[in-house]
Design an enzyme around this catalytic site. Structure first.
Site, mmCIF file in Angstrom:
data_model
loop_
_atom_site.group_PDB
_atom_site.id
_atom_site.type_symbol
_atom_site.label_atom_id
_atom_site.label_comp_id
_atom_site.label_asym_id
_atom_site.label_seq_id
_atom_site.Cartn_x
_atom_site.Cartn_y
_atom_site.Cartn_z
ATOM 1 C CE LYS A 1 -5.873 -3.641 -7.977
ATOM 2 N NZ LYS A 1 -4.742 -4.543 -7.918
ATOM 3 C CB SER B 1 -2.521 -1.693 -4.743
ATOM 4 O OG SER B 1 -2.682 -2.718 -5.679
ATOM 5 N NE ARG C 1 3.215 -2.199 -3.841
ATOM 6 C CZ ARG C 1 1.992 -2.711 -3.628
ATOM 7 N NH1 ARG C 1 1.013 -2.484 -4.482
ATOM 8 N NH2 ARG C 1 1.754 -3.435 -2.564
ATOM 9 C CG ASP D 1 -2.746 -1.119 -8.686
ATOM 10 O OD1 ASP D 1 -1.987 -0.975 -7.719
ATOM 11 O OD2 ASP D 1 -3.237 -2.218 -9.003
ATOM 12 C CG HIS E 1 -9.747 -7.639 -3.250
ATOM 13 N ND1 HIS E 1 -9.369 -7.773 -4.564
ATOM 14 C CD2 HIS E 1 -8.610 -7.654 -2.520
ATOM 15 C CE1 HIS E 1 -8.055 -7.850 -4.627
ATOM 16 N NE2 HIS E 1 -7.571 -7.783 -3.393
HETATM 17 N N1 URA Z 1 -3.385 -7.202 -4.358
HETATM 18 C C1 URA Z 1 -3.372 -6.032 -5.024
HETATM 19 O O1 URA Z 1 -4.175 -5.802 -5.914
HETATM 20 N N2 URA Z 1 -2.459 -5.125 -4.676
HETATM 21 C C2 URA Z 1 -1.559 -5.306 -3.688
HETATM 22 O O2 URA Z 1 -0.781 -4.433 -3.425
HETATM 23 C C3 URA Z 1 -1.583 -6.533 -3.009
HETATM 24 C C4 URA Z 1 -2.514 -7.465 -3.352
#
Ligand code: URA
Length: 431
Positions: free
Chosen positions: A191, A187, A172, A165, A86
């Site tokens: 995931k 966040s 956000r 999320d 990621h």
């Molecule tokens: N990527 C995400 O999935 N969440 C965040 O808060 C920032 C970047």
């Protein structure tokens, strides 16, 4: 149904710098997902978290509550180990495209659930959707079948994964509360943990084009995420990587696919190749393949073979010509000297204004729009030389893009050196 807490009490507690209890956290995430906590209440709580922070146990509980808001995927039926990557997002960050097939070459399955871009950082799905026929939405069964057959899949995260999320991130985004380490870490990790990967490598970007502008903040974000992953049983490590200047020579959807294919063909810009190989080594190591040689698999075409199979499995034609923009304009060097800085954020904003990104979730992106760079920091340049080519289908966008690039380029006298060098700055491992 009577509620266990009152949202205002939870907001006041965080506003007054108290540590939220597990029960408060579980309730507020669940009640927000159910629509009982209102958007404006969650917005206020997010701002209190951004300003006052959270302890490690609070972040872990917040993450667990977000995971519990939805389904968890299960790859245990696969014969291969799984590893995922990621990135916290940057300009020209197309690394997922060559990386997923490269790691799959070595018998490690890569389930890469990706998103669309918002703001100046591009989204992996937007890039791949520039390939004619390619489809982002797969069912869980299709995803598993592709992991079994091809070994790599890049697709849209299903709506069942951490739905809290999804709501929270959208909120956000419009309330100035993205840049909070506890909220970013929870966040991302909710995931990734819900996705069920066995190993995870985080690419935490640092610099003007990243969420984290300083090395210190990036270290803290990386440490927080690595601890969250490790505690959840995922083998997690992080690389802190430079995002003060764009990665590679392209920013924009089809332009970045073209560059990724160059890398898969054994060429491409050195920084993209170096980062792809460094992340592949981390993933392979974590997945129990420490002896694999990813650089060789890029050079000899094995990664390209998996790429072609991966694109075709999702309806894409790997041989189809990529879309190109209808109009181009050049940006010229203003002076002789050495290009010592090329600002990632400025290039990202300019590419976005050219149509490569979206301002609102419902906007469409232009496949061909973006920026091609003809020089990177460290290159000697002559006045009048072409530094960048801007691409768009809508030429009225050129002026606003050029405005974003006004201070993007720094040229210093001959013999000067750029401030940045290596792409990989630091590594963070399980404590
Ligand atoms: N990527 C995400 O999935 N969440 C965040 O808060 C920032 C970047």
């Amino acid at each position: 149904m009577s509620e266990a807490f009152d949202a205002v009490d939870v907001i006041r507690a965080k506003r007054d710098q108290q540590v939220l209890t597990d029960a408060q956290i579980d309730w507020v995430i669940d009640a927000y997902t159910r629509g009982v906590v209102a958007e404006e209440q969650m917005a206020a709580l997010n701002m209190a978290i951004l300003l006052n922070g959270m302890t490690r146990p609070e972040i872990a509980r917040w993450t667990a509550a977000m995971i519990a808001s939805g389904e968890r995927m299960d790859f245990s039926t696969l014969a291969r180990p799984t590893a995922d990557k990621h990135s916290t997002g940057g300009v020209g960050d197309k690394i997922t495209l060559p990386l997923a097939p490269l790691v799959a070459v070595f018998g490690v399955a890569v389930p890469q659930l990706s998103g669309r871009g918002l703001g100046h950082t591009g989204g992996t799905l937007d890039k791949l959707e520039s390939i004619p026929g390619w489809r982002a939405a797969l069912t869980n069964a299709e995803m598993l079948a592709q992991l079994d057959d091809v070994g790599a899949v890049i697709c849209q995260a299903g709506s069942g994964l951490a739905p809290a999320d999804r709501k929270l991130y959208a909120l956000r985004d419009v309330t100035g509360t993205v840049e909070s380490i506890p909220l970013i870490a929870s966040s991302i990790m909710s995931k990734k943990i819900a996705e069920g990967t066995g190993a995870l490598v985080l690419d935490v970007k640092v610099g003007s084009g990243a969420f984290m502008k300083s090395l210190e903040d990036a270290r803290e974000l990386a440490r927080t995420m690595v601890d969250l992953g490790t505690d959840a049983g995922v083998r997690t490590s992080a690389l802190l990587t430079d995002m003060s200047t764009p990665l590679g020579l392209t920013a924009g959807n089809a332009l970045e696919v073209r560059e990724s294919v160059e890398v898969l063909a054994g060429g491409g810009p050195a920084d993209v190749v170096d980062l792809t190989v460094a992340l592949a080594r981390e993933m392979l190591d974590a997945a129990g393949r420490p002896d694999a040689d990813p650089a060789a698999a890029l050079a000899d075409g094995r990664a390209m073979d998996v790429w072609r199979a991966m694109i075709a499995a999702q309806g894409g034609d790997p041989d189809a010509p990529l879309p190109t923009a209808k109009h181009t304009e050049q940006v010229l060097a203003p002076a002789d000297g050495v290009l010592v800085a090329l600002d990632a954020l400025a290039v990202g904003i300019a590419a976005w204004r050219l149509g490569a990104g979206r301002a609102r979730r419902e906007d469409t992106v232009q496949a061909g729009a973006g920026i091609e760079l003809h020089a990177k920091p460290g290159a000697p340049v002559r006045a009048g030389q072409v530094l960048m080519t801007l691409h768009t289908d809508t030429p009225d966008r050129f002026d606003r893009a050029a405005e974003a690039l006004t201070d993007a380029v720094t040229i210093a006298p001959a013999g000067s050196r750029p401030a940045t060098g290596a792409v990989v700055l630091e590594r963070v491992d399980a404590a």
